[in-house]
Each structure stands twice: as structure tokens, then as C-alpha cells.
Write a protein that holds these residues in place. Structure first.
Motif, mmCIF file in Angstrom:
data_model
loop_
_atom_site.group_PDB
_atom_site.id
_atom_site.type_symbol
_atom_site.label_atom_id
_atom_site.label_comp_id
_atom_site.label_asym_id
_atom_site.label_seq_id
_atom_site.Cartn_x
_atom_site.Cartn_y
_atom_site.Cartn_z
ATOM 1 N N VAL A 143 0.841 -1.203 0.000
ATOM 2 C CA VAL A 143 0.000 0.000 0.000
ATOM 3 C C VAL A 143 0.873 1.249 0.000
ATOM 4 O O VAL A 143 0.624 2.193 -0.770
ATOM 5 C CB VAL A 143 -0.951 -0.007 1.212
ATOM 6 N N ALA A 144 1.882 1.287 0.843
ATOM 7 C CA ALA A 144 2.756 2.466 0.915
ATOM 8 C C ALA A 144 3.416 2.741 -0.432
ATOM 9 O O ALA A 144 3.503 3.898 -0.878
ATOM 10 C CB ALA A 144 3.812 2.268 1.998
ATOM 11 N N ARG A 145 3.873 1.676 -1.104
ATOM 12 C CA ARG A 145 4.519 1.849 -2.411
ATOM 13 C C ARG A 145 3.537 2.366 -3.446
ATOM 14 O O ARG A 145 3.842 3.303 -4.193
ATOM 15 C CB ARG A 145 5.100 0.508 -2.876
ATOM 16 N N GLU A 146 2.352 1.761 -3.501
ATOM 17 C CA GLU A 146 1.373 2.166 -4.514
ATOM 18 C C GLU A 146 0.900 3.599 -4.293
ATOM 19 O O GLU A 146 0.726 4.360 -5.256
ATOM 20 C CB GLU A 146 0.182 1.200 -4.506
ATOM 21 N N VAL A 147 0.663 3.973 -3.041
ATOM 22 C CA VAL A 147 0.231 5.338 -2.749
ATOM 23 C C VAL A 147 1.277 6.340 -3.214
ATOM 24 O O VAL A 147 0.961 7.349 -3.851
ATOM 25 C CB VAL A 147 -0.058 5.505 -1.241
ATOM 26 N N GLU A 148 2.532 6.060 -2.902
ATOM 27 C CA GLU A 148 3.593 7.007 -3.286
ATOM 28 C C GLU A 148 3.784 7.044 -4.798
ATOM 29 O O GLU A 148 3.967 8.120 -5.384
ATOM 30 C CB GLU A 148 4.904 6.650 -2.587
ATOM 31 N N GLU A 149 3.740 5.873 -5.462
ATOM 32 C CA GLU A 149 3.912 5.836 -6.910
ATOM 33 C C GLU A 149 2.782 6.576 -7.621
ATOM 34 O O GLU A 149 3.022 7.302 -8.587
ATOM 35 C CB GLU A 149 3.964 4.383 -7.404
ATOM 36 N N GLU A 150 1.553 6.402 -7.160
ATOM 37 C CA GLU A 150 0.399 6.959 -7.869
ATOM 38 C C GLU A 150 0.138 8.425 -7.525
ATOM 39 O O GLU A 150 -0.344 9.191 -8.367
ATOM 40 C CB GLU A 150 -0.859 6.132 -7.568
ATOM 41 N N THR A 151 0.454 8.813 -6.273
ATOM 42 C CA THR A 151 0.064 10.156 -5.836
ATOM 43 C C THR A 151 1.225 11.046 -5.398
ATOM 44 O O THR A 151 1.044 12.264 -5.278
ATOM 45 C CB THR A 151 -0.923 10.068 -4.655
ATOM 46 N N GLY A 152 2.372 10.461 -5.093
ATOM 47 C CA GLY A 152 3.485 11.234 -4.557
ATOM 48 C C GLY A 152 3.402 11.441 -3.058
ATOM 49 O O GLY A 152 4.287 12.054 -2.460
ATOM 50 N N ILE A 153 2.356 10.927 -2.416
ATOM 51 C CA ILE A 153 2.200 11.056 -0.965
ATOM 52 C C ILE A 153 2.985 9.928 -0.293
ATOM 53 O O ILE A 153 2.697 8.751 -0.500
ATOM 54 C CB ILE A 153 0.718 10.999 -0.555
ATOM 55 N N ALA A 154 3.993 10.304 0.499
ATOM 56 C CA ALA A 154 4.915 9.342 1.104
ATOM 57 C C ALA A 154 4.471 8.975 2.520
ATOM 58 O O ALA A 154 3.651 9.676 3.131
ATOM 59 C CB ALA A 154 6.317 9.938 1.135
ATOM 60 N N PRO A 155 5.013 7.873 3.071
ATOM 61 C CA PRO A 155 4.621 7.438 4.418
ATOM 62 C C PRO A 155 4.776 8.507 5.494
ATOM 63 O O PRO A 155 3.992 8.527 6.455
ATOM 64 C CB PRO A 155 5.537 6.234 4.678
ATOM 65 N N ASP A 156 5.753 9.396 5.356
ATOM 66 C CA ASP A 156 5.921 10.460 6.346
ATOM 67 C C ASP A 156 4.795 11.487 6.303
ATOM 68 O O ASP A 156 4.668 12.310 7.219
ATOM 69 C CB ASP A 156 7.257 11.178 6.129
ATOM 70 N N ASP A 157 3.973 11.438 5.243
ATOM 71 C CA ASP A 157 2.897 12.423 5.070
ATOM 72 C C ASP A 157 1.586 12.016 5.735
ATOM 73 O O ASP A 157 0.640 12.816 5.760
ATOM 74 C CB ASP A 157 2.628 12.660 3.577
ATOM 75 N N TYR A 158 1.480 10.786 6.244
ATOM 76 C CA TYR A 158 0.203 10.323 6.802
ATOM 77 C C TYR A 158 0.401 9.406 7.997
ATOM 78 O O TYR A 158 1.506 8.927 8.262
ATOM 79 C CB TYR A 158 -0.629 9.615 5.726
ATOM 80 N N ARG A 159 -0.709 9.185 8.697
ATOM 81 C CA ARG A 159 -0.744 8.262 9.822
ATOM 82 C C ARG A 159 -1.649 7.094 9.458
ATOM 83 O O ARG A 159 -2.880 7.284 9.300
ATOM 84 C CB ARG A 159 -1.283 8.946 11.092
ATOM 85 N N PRO A 160 -1.113 5.881 9.322
ATOM 86 C CA PRO A 160 -1.963 4.734 8.972
ATOM 87 C C PRO A 160 -2.770 4.250 10.169
ATOM 88 O O PRO A 160 -2.293 4.255 11.304
ATOM 89 C CB PRO A 160 -0.949 3.672 8.528
#
Length: 243
Positions: free
Chosen positions: A142-159
């Protein structure tokens, strides 16, 4: 007609094991012809290795299943032919980005993709790169797909600590809410700016969804079922707080 069932789980135990899919073996030539036809229509389609699941069980806030490697062409044929082997499921993770003002962020799939025009949360079919020590790591997928598709990285959100697993027929969509500390419109602009920098983005547009009235027929049932459950929970919290 398919219906959706939602299981909220805290843990995932998804073992990846060698296994030969009888459907793919028995219909190999038909599958190759089917994929060649699809590729003729969309040259960007690539027949890579992906992971599908079997033997899924939900119990006590836990999902366990066994995954195996196969070709993307086998998945497309199985899907397009109405899921003839009902012992198999397509189980993938989705990152439900949510802004600080309560908007969920979804993307419309680009015309060159296998699901053109459909509206999803960032996601992707798991592949061998998502395997660690014999286990499928959906969180990393999920983290990889979110960053690849949107540019939003894990440091940008709280899962969120849990997963909402939405079961519809032969699909299990493992949804995780990713809370971002910025308003929806700002988050949308950030993602659109990122898409504009990509040579061939998977997404052709970004949608913000805040209530049931903004759900559309382009969203698959597992997406709308998840969102309806979220909106129902929010309404309940509001009602409880006003009493």
C-alpha cells in the motif's frame, strides 16, 4: 448480484507458497490469445508476475490466507471470464487517504490501464517485491502504490491500526485509512501537481468524496461499501456527540 461483507482485522497472516494453478495450466493457450488481444488494444499492458490468494479465513480480528505467484495474463482472463475458479481470490491493499477535513481521496484510472475509467483508492495487485521472509506485506504494498500513484509518502500520513477487509465475490480489498494533516483541496492540488510531472501517470484525475451523494457508478462495490460504512460511522459519532 454480489454483495459486500466487511471484516475489520488487526493482523494479516498471508503466507506465500509455491503452487501451480490448474486453471492457468489447463487454459494456457486460450489465456495467451486473450492477453494478446488485450495488448493489441492497450500496448502498455505488461504480463508480469503477480500474487493471488486462496484459503482465506477470518477469525478473532485476524485474516489468514495462502498466496501464490502467477502471471498477470492469468488474472485478467480469470476476471474477464467471470472467475471460473471460485477457490481463488484477488486480495490486494488499498490506501484510503483521508484529509484533515474528512475528505477521502480517490483516483480515476488512466485510459492505458487495465481498469480504465474506474475510480479507486491508490492500490495495486501484489507482486513478488511485496514478499518478505515468505509473507506478503500488504502494508508495504500500500505504501509503495500510494507514493507511486500520488506522490504522498509514508511520512505524510498516519496509517490506521486496523484493516477493513471488504469481500465482494472473488475480491478481498484490504482497506487502510491513511490520515493526512491537510485539507482535502490542498491534498488534491498536491497530488495533481505530482501527476503533472509523471510521464505516464496511472491516474487521469483526482476526486474528493465527503458523503454518500458523491459516490459514483465508476466506483466498484468494494469501494462504495467501504465509504458507506465510514460515512455511517461518522454520522453515528456526530449523533452520539450531540446527545
Amino acid at each position: 448480484m454480489s454483495r459486500a461483507t466487511i471484516h475489520r482485522v488487526a493482523t494479516l497472516d498471508l503466507k506465500v507458497e509455491p503452487w501451480t494453478w490448474p486453471f492457468a495450466l489447463a487454459r494456457r493457450d486460450e489465456i495467451a490469445a486473450h492477453f494478446a488481444k488485450l495488448q493489441g488494444e492497450k500496448s502498455a499492458l505488461w504480463n508480469g508476475r503477480i500474487l493471488l490468494g486462496r484459503d482465506a479465513t477470518f477469525a478473532a480480528g485476524h485474516l489468514a490466507a495462502s498466496y501464490f505467484e502467477t502471471d498477470f495474463a492469468n488474472l485478467l482472463a480469470w476476471r474477464d471470464w467471470g472467475y471460473p475458479d471460485n477457490t481463488i481470490f484477488n486480495g490486494f491493499g488499498m490506501g484510503a487517504l483521508r484529509s484533515v477535513d474528512g475528505a477521502f481521496v480517490l483516483g480515476e484510472m488512466g485510459g492505458h490501464t487495465a481498469n480504465a475509467g474506474r475510480v479507486y483508492f491508490p492500490s495495486g495487485t501484489p507482486d513478488p517485491d511485496d514478499v518478505s521472509d515468505g509473507l506478503l506485506d500488504i502494508g508495504s504494498s500500500v505504501a509503495r502504490e500510494v507514493e507511486e500513484e500520488t506522490g504522498i509518502a509514508p511520512d505524510d500520513y498516519r496509517p490506521a491500526a486496523h484493516w477493513d477487509c471488504v469481500v465482494v465475490g472473488a475480491t478481498i480489498a484490504m482497506m487502510r485509512i491513511l490520515d493526512v494533516d491537510c485539507p482535502g483541496e490542498e491534498l488534491k492540488r498536491r497530488i495533481e501537481a505530482n501527476l503533472a510531472c509523471q510521464d505516464e501517470p496511472e491516474l487521469s484525475g483526482i476526486l474528493l468524496v465527503r458523503n454518500r451523494a458523491e459516490l459514483t457508478s465508476a466506483m466498484p462495490l468494494f469501494v462504495t461499501a467501504f465509504l458507506e460504512a465510514q460515512f455511517a460511522d461518522q454520522a453515528q459519532v456526530t449523533e452520539d456527540g450531540s446527545q
